[in-house]
Design a protein around this motif. Structure first.
Motif: not given
Length: 118
Positions: A22-25, A50-52, A60-61
């Motif tokens: 859901k969030w990376k892109g 914040q946790r997610m 990603l890092e």
């Protein structure tokens, strides 16, 4: 790096494994505009916890797509930027954005930014 079965769709599986979810892109898309501080990135994402966000940024890092810079000051300042590898995703991310906007319009919806402007 996790092993893939190397069937014809294997590269797609690998790519989606790294930027999927859901969030990376969305995080990567927002960072196309340049370096952002943690709180600015969080505000731009809307309802992410914040946790997610921390979890997604760490992944990603680890995958070499995000550069995390910590400045030794009080209060702490942490900036996030795309690596050259992640910058190479720009055409893909912009294409996904355009395709998503067209798909939403086709179904009678509007992207959230357009809803707020209306």
């Amino acid at each position: 790096m996790r092993p893939y079965d190397c069937a014809p769709g294997c590269p797609v599986e690998a790519a989606l494994d790294v930027i999927g979810g859901k969030w990376k892109g969305v995080i990567l898309f927002h960072l196309l505009g340049g370096t952002l501080r943690f709180n600015a990135l969080r505000r731009s994402l809307g309802n992410i916890t914040q946790r997610m966000l921390i979890h997604q940024l760490r992944e990603l890092e680890e995958d070499g797509l995000i550069l995390r810079t910590v400045y030794p000051q009080v209060p702490p300042r942490v900036d996030y930027a795309l690596t050259p590898t992640a910058q190479s995703l720009e055409p893909l991310l912009r294409g996904l954005h355009d395709w998503g906007a067209a798909w939403m319009a086709q179904r009678g919806g509007k992207p959230e930014a357009e809803q707020q402007a209306a």
